[in-house]
Design a protein around this motif. Structure first.
Motif, PDB file in Angstrom:
ATOM      1  N   THR A  52      68.203 -31.069 -18.488  1.00  0.00           N
ATOM      2  CA  THR A  52      67.793 -29.664 -18.641  1.00  0.00           C
ATOM      3  C   THR A  52      66.659 -29.318 -17.686  1.00  0.00           C
ATOM      4  OG1 THR A  52      66.155 -30.150 -20.346  1.00  0.00           O
ATOM      5  CG2 THR A  52      68.384 -29.674 -21.098  1.00  0.00           C
ATOM      6  N   SER A  53      66.273 -30.241 -16.824  1.00  0.00           N
ATOM      7  CA  SER A  53      65.139 -29.974 -15.937  1.00  0.00           C
ATOM      8  C   SER A  53      65.576 -29.098 -14.764  1.00  0.00           C
ATOM      9  CB  SER A  53      64.552 -31.283 -15.406  1.00  0.00           C
ATOM     10  OG  SER A  53      65.342 -31.756 -14.331  1.00  0.00           O
ATOM     11  N   ASN A  54      64.602 -28.671 -13.986  1.00  0.00           N
ATOM     12  CA  ASN A  54      64.919 -27.825 -12.844  1.00  0.00           C
ATOM     13  C   ASN A  54      65.288 -28.634 -11.611  1.00  0.00           C
ATOM     14  OD1 ASN A  54      64.650 -25.288 -13.965  1.00  0.00           O
ATOM     15  ND2 ASN A  54      62.425 -25.345 -13.803  1.00  0.00           N
ATOM     16  N   ASN A  55      65.053 -29.948 -11.685  1.00  0.00           N
ATOM     17  CA  ASN A  55      65.287 -30.801 -10.526  1.00  0.00           C
ATOM     18  C   ASN A  55      66.774 -31.135 -10.391  1.00  0.00           C
ATOM     19  OD1 ASN A  55      65.567 -33.136  -8.865  1.00  0.00           O
ATOM     20  ND2 ASN A  55      63.357 -33.445  -9.055  1.00  0.00           N
ATOM     21  N   LYS A  56      67.357 -30.683  -9.281  1.00  0.00           N
ATOM     22  CA  LYS A  56      68.802 -30.850  -9.093  1.00  0.00           C
ATOM     23  C   LYS A  56      69.212 -32.310  -9.013  1.00  0.00           C
ATOM     24  CE  LYS A  56      70.425 -26.605  -6.971  1.00  0.00           C
ATOM     25  NZ  LYS A  56      70.390 -25.850  -5.716  1.00  0.00           N
ATOM     26  N   ILE A  57      68.388 -33.117  -8.355  1.00  0.00           N
ATOM     27  CA  ILE A  57      68.732 -34.533  -8.191  1.00  0.00           C
ATOM     28  C   ILE A  57      68.752 -35.229  -9.542  1.00  0.00           C
ATOM     29  CG2 ILE A  57      68.008 -36.721  -7.137  1.00  0.00           C
ATOM     30  CD1 ILE A  57      66.707 -34.922  -4.909  1.00  0.00           C
ATOM     31  N   LEU A  58      67.708 -34.991 -10.333  1.00  0.00           N
ATOM     32  CA  LEU A  58      67.660 -35.594 -11.668  1.00  0.00           C
ATOM     33  C   LEU A  58      68.850 -35.139 -12.506  1.00  0.00           C
ATOM     34  CD1 LEU A  58      63.871 -35.395 -12.634  1.00  0.00           C
ATOM     35  CD2 LEU A  58      65.204 -37.416 -12.016  1.00  0.00           C
ATOM     36  N   ARG A  59      69.140 -33.826 -12.426  1.00  0.00           N
ATOM     37  CA  ARG A  59      70.285 -33.311 -13.194  1.00  0.00           C
ATOM     38  C   ARG A  59      71.570 -33.988 -12.743  1.00  0.00           C
ATOM     39  NH1 ARG A  59      68.671 -27.805 -12.633  1.00  0.00           N
ATOM     40  NH2 ARG A  59      70.459 -27.494 -11.265  1.00  0.00           N
ATOM     41  N   GLY A  60      71.688 -34.200 -11.442  1.00  0.00           N
ATOM     42  CA  GLY A  60      72.877 -34.848 -10.893  1.00  0.00           C
ATOM     43  C   GLY A  60      73.022 -36.272 -11.416  1.00  0.00           C
ATOM     44  N   ILE A  61      71.909 -36.987 -11.447  1.00  0.00           N
ATOM     45  CA  ILE A  61      71.949 -38.364 -11.941  1.00  0.00           C
ATOM     46  C   ILE A  61      72.406 -38.382 -13.403  1.00  0.00           C
ATOM     47  CG2 ILE A  61      70.515 -40.371 -12.541  1.00  0.00           C
ATOM     48  CD1 ILE A  61      68.780 -39.642 -10.071  1.00  0.00           C
ATOM     49  N   ALA A  62      71.860 -37.480 -14.184  1.00  0.00           N
ATOM     50  CA  ALA A  62      72.232 -37.411 -15.601  1.00  0.00           C
ATOM     51  C   ALA A  62      73.715 -37.097 -15.752  1.00  0.00           C
ATOM     52  CB  ALA A  62      71.380 -36.359 -16.310  1.00  0.00           C
ATOM     53  N   ARG A  63      74.183 -36.189 -14.898  1.00  0.00           N
ATOM     54  CA  ARG A  63      75.590 -35.779 -14.960  1.00  0.00           C
ATOM     55  C   ARG A  63      76.525 -36.970 -14.672  1.00  0.00           C
ATOM     56  NH1 ARG A  63      76.527 -32.693 -18.125  1.00  0.00           N
ATOM     57  NH2 ARG A  63      78.664 -33.309 -18.392  1.00  0.00           N
ATOM     58  N   VAL A  64      76.170 -37.711 -13.619  1.00  0.00           N
ATOM     59  CA  VAL A  64      76.987 -38.863 -13.237  1.00  0.00           C
ATOM     60  C   VAL A  64      77.016 -39.888 -14.371  1.00  0.00           C
ATOM     61  CG1 VAL A  64      77.121 -40.864 -11.675  1.00  0.00           C
ATOM     62  CG2 VAL A  64      76.682 -38.570 -10.754  1.00  0.00           C
ATOM     63  N   TYR A  65      75.849 -40.158 -14.927  1.00  0.00           N
ATOM     64  CA  TYR A  65      75.773 -41.115 -16.036  1.00  0.00           C
ATOM     65  C   TYR A  65      76.692 -40.693 -17.179  1.00  0.00           C
ATOM     66  CZ  TYR A  65      73.829 -43.114 -20.336  1.00  0.00           C
ATOM     67  OH  TYR A  65      73.683 -43.721 -21.562  1.00  0.00           O
ATOM     68  N   THR A 135      52.772 -28.950 -19.196  1.00  0.00           N
ATOM     69  CA  THR A 135      53.713 -29.399 -18.171  1.00  0.00           C
ATOM     70  C   THR A 135      55.076 -29.590 -18.823  1.00  0.00           C
ATOM     71  OG1 THR A 135      53.334 -31.736 -18.594  1.00  0.00           O
ATOM     72  CG2 THR A 135      51.887 -30.682 -16.988  1.00  0.00           C
ATOM     73  N   TYR A 136      56.081 -29.799 -17.986  1.00  0.00           N
ATOM     74  CA  TYR A 136      57.441 -29.982 -18.492  1.00  0.00           C
ATOM     75  C   TYR A 136      57.519 -31.114 -19.521  1.00  0.00           C
ATOM     76  CZ  TYR A 136      62.472 -30.672 -18.464  1.00  0.00           C
ATOM     77  OH  TYR A 136      63.780 -30.802 -18.848  1.00  0.00           O
ATOM     78  N   VAL A 137      56.982 -32.254 -19.143  1.00  0.00           N
ATOM     79  CA  VAL A 137      57.035 -33.404 -20.052  1.00  0.00           C
ATOM     80  C   VAL A 137      56.255 -33.116 -21.338  1.00  0.00           C
ATOM     81  CG1 VAL A 137      56.358 -35.826 -20.334  1.00  0.00           C
ATOM     82  CG2 VAL A 137      57.430 -35.060 -18.208  1.00  0.00           C
ATOM     83  N   GLN A 138      55.103 -32.469 -21.182  1.00  0.00           N
ATOM     84  CA  GLN A 138      54.287 -32.163 -22.362  1.00  0.00           C
ATOM     85  C   GLN A 138      54.986 -31.199 -23.308  1.00  0.00           C
ATOM     86  OE1 GLN A 138      50.776 -30.816 -20.259  1.00  0.00           O
ATOM     87  NE2 GLN A 138      49.586 -32.570 -20.987  1.00  0.00           N
ATOM     88  N   TYR A 139      55.597 -30.145 -22.754  1.00  0.00           N
ATOM     89  CA  TYR A 139      56.191 -29.213 -23.722  1.00  0.00           C
ATOM     90  C   TYR A 139      57.478 -29.767 -24.327  1.00  0.00           C
ATOM     91  CZ  TYR A 139      58.975 -26.699 -20.004  1.00  0.00           C
ATOM     92  OH  TYR A 139      59.822 -26.321 -18.994  1.00  0.00           O
ATOM     93  N   MET A 140      58.174 -30.605 -23.576  1.00  0.00           N
ATOM     94  CA  MET A 140      59.305 -31.284 -24.196  1.00  0.00           C
ATOM     95  C   MET A 140      58.828 -32.117 -25.386  1.00  0.00           C
ATOM     96  SD  MET A 140      62.314 -30.813 -23.266  1.00  0.00           S
ATOM     97  CE  MET A 140      62.948 -29.583 -22.169  1.00  0.00           C
TER      98      MET A 140
END
Lengths: 240, 240
Positions: A52-65, A135-140
């Motif tokens: 759910t993050s804004n980072n496309k690369i991270l989202r891509g990794i999650a998607r592949v997994y 921050t993102y991590v904090q509010y999560m």
């Protein structure tokens, strides 16, 4: 002359004489399941959050997994770890393979559950948190995930039930789990009927209370709460 | 205290802010009015980067606000009150007020609680500190949200239509709290449709239409003797 009925009483007696064997398998199944659930939760939360993050690369990794582990059979994943990795020189114990295999596989499903849970929280919550400087991590951690727990608990419990049943894949790599023990006993004694029924009953004893609790909890949630539930029963049924 | 320089904002093709130039002085009470869709909410949301301008610059407390420094700068300077309150539903009223001070500003817990109680008293909700927000009325929730903004003790509080989601009979209790606040040296930017409130507390009023600032001035000038035809038309509709 003994009866040749596959469910004859003497077969049951003979099997219960071997109750320790079943007990060991049952314990092994519980151990593998418990550790795999922890692994699946950790992976699921991490990948659910980054998907759910804004980072496309991270989202891509999650998607592949998620796509990889959801769309290939668990058996292949386990065989790969058992045979494939062994050829590459990495020998894991069957216990470890059980935990890793089932944990990683269900982590992919948990990730989707967590993601849907996060999406169900109104966007105003994130805005309020951002306006305060979280921050993102904090509010999560402090604001979003704690609110999702109530909503995702029923589908998570269903995942745990599926996970417990899926540990039986270990029987195919001599994992000394309940299914393996039952199968060994069945093929050596030819008491297939009692052996499988008894093993099935033991799985049922683990899974039924969990599934029932999840269903009741969800019904209560729907009744008492206006919380929007992002999951419907049909969707859950196909998740493995 | 806040400065917008040539700020433009697009949502896709939609040009919602057109060359906004605006400066808010320390301690000033600025009220932004205008028809819906005029860009007033977007303007105030650019001031803490809930919306990032497509072009132009935003300065807060002398520093340019950027993607990089926004979390840190916002955390030190501003708080926001939303139309839909956006209180954290899994936290009690008191915890809603202490969360950011404890986690972000590293205020010791005891002190944060003490301060939170002080601000709850200011908004007249001391007796509600241990309840959960959803049990409160809209007006009460918004007063808690104002207390939450106050509890971070920022120089700036941004209000984005704070009374628009309220039942008519609870609007006044929220406005009363805001009037009380306006006596303090806090910089307030308020987007609102409450003309009576604007007239009473504003140091300056800005009228926006179609993404532009049409007219600005002291409330006396603004309400009694506006220059622009568009402003006259708007006021004639809204002031009966």
């Amino acid at each position: 002359m003994k009866s040749s009925n596959p469910f004859a009483l003497w077969r049951w007696e003979k099997m219960f004489g071997q109750w320790q064997m079943f007990g060991e398998g049952f314990l092994r199944t519980i151990e593998v399941a418990a550790l795999a659930i922890i692994l699946a939760l950790v992976l699921g939360v991490v990948f659910g959050v980054i998907s759910t993050s804004n980072n496309k690369i991270l989202r891509g990794i999650a998607r592949v997994y998620v796509e990889f582990f959801q769309n290939t059979p668990l058996v292949i994943q386990v065989f790969f770890m058992y045979n494939g990795l062994a050829i590459a020189g990495l020998r894991l114990s069957v216990f470890t393979i059980g935990v890793l295999g089932v944990g990683i596989y269900h982590g992919a499903y948990v990730s989707e559950v967590v993601k849907a849970g996060i999406h169900s929280i109104p966007v105003g919550q994130v805005e309020a948190a951002k306006s305060q400087g979280f921050t993102y991590v904090q509010y999560m951690r402090y604001i979003i995930l704690p609110q999702t727990i109530k909503i995702i608990l029923p589908p998570l419990t269903n995942q745990a039930v599926n996970l417990i049943k899926n540990t039986s894949v270990l029987a195919m790599i001599s994992g000394f789990d309940l299914m393996y023990m039952a199968d060994s006993w069945a093929s050596s004694s030819l008491d297939y009927g009692p052996s499988y029924i008894f093993a099935g009953l033991l799985y049922f004893l683990l899974c039924f209370p969990l599934a029932t609790w999840a269903r009741k909890y969800e019904e209560r949630l729907k009744k008492n709460d206006s919380t929007h539930l992002p999951f419907d029963a049909a969707e859950e049924a196909i998740t493995c | 205290m806040i400065k917008l320089e040539n700020v433009n904002k697009y949502f896709g093709e939609h040009h919602v802010l057109k060359d906004i130039n605006l400066e808010v002085k320390e301690g000033e009470k600025l009220v932004i009015i205008g028809p819906s869709g005029s860009g007033k909410s977007t303007t105030v949301r650019c001031m803490n980067f809930l919306e990032e301008p497509t072009s132009g610059k935003v300065f807060v407390d002398g520093e340019e606000l950027t993607q990089k420094n926004k979390i840190d700068l916002i955390r030190r300077t501003s708080a926001m009150v939303f139309q839909s309150f956006n209180l954290y539903p899994h936290k009690t009223v008191l915890e809603n007020l202490t969360l950011a001070p404890i986690k972000l500003q590293k205020v010791p817990k005891e002190e944060a609680i003490k301060k939170a109680r002080k601000y709850l008293a200011i908004v007249g909700l001391s007796e509600k500190e241990n309840v959960y927000p959803t049990t409160l009325s809209g007006g009460q929730q918004q007063r808690v949200a104002i207390a939450r903004a106050l509890a971070t003790e920022q120089k700036i509080i941004l209000f984005d239509e704070p009374t628009s989601a309220l039942d008519p009979e609870t609007v006044q209790e929220v406005l009363d709290v805001m009037i009380k606040l306006s006596k303090e040296n806090i910089t307030m930017v308020v987007v609102t449709h409450e003309m009576g409130f604007a007239r009473m507390v504003a140091d300056r009023v800005i009228f926006m239409d179609d993404g532009r600032i049409v007219e600005e001035g002291k409330p006396e000038h603004f309400f009694e003797n506006p220059t622009e035809e568009r402003t006259k038309l708007f006021l004639s509709k809204i002031l009966r």
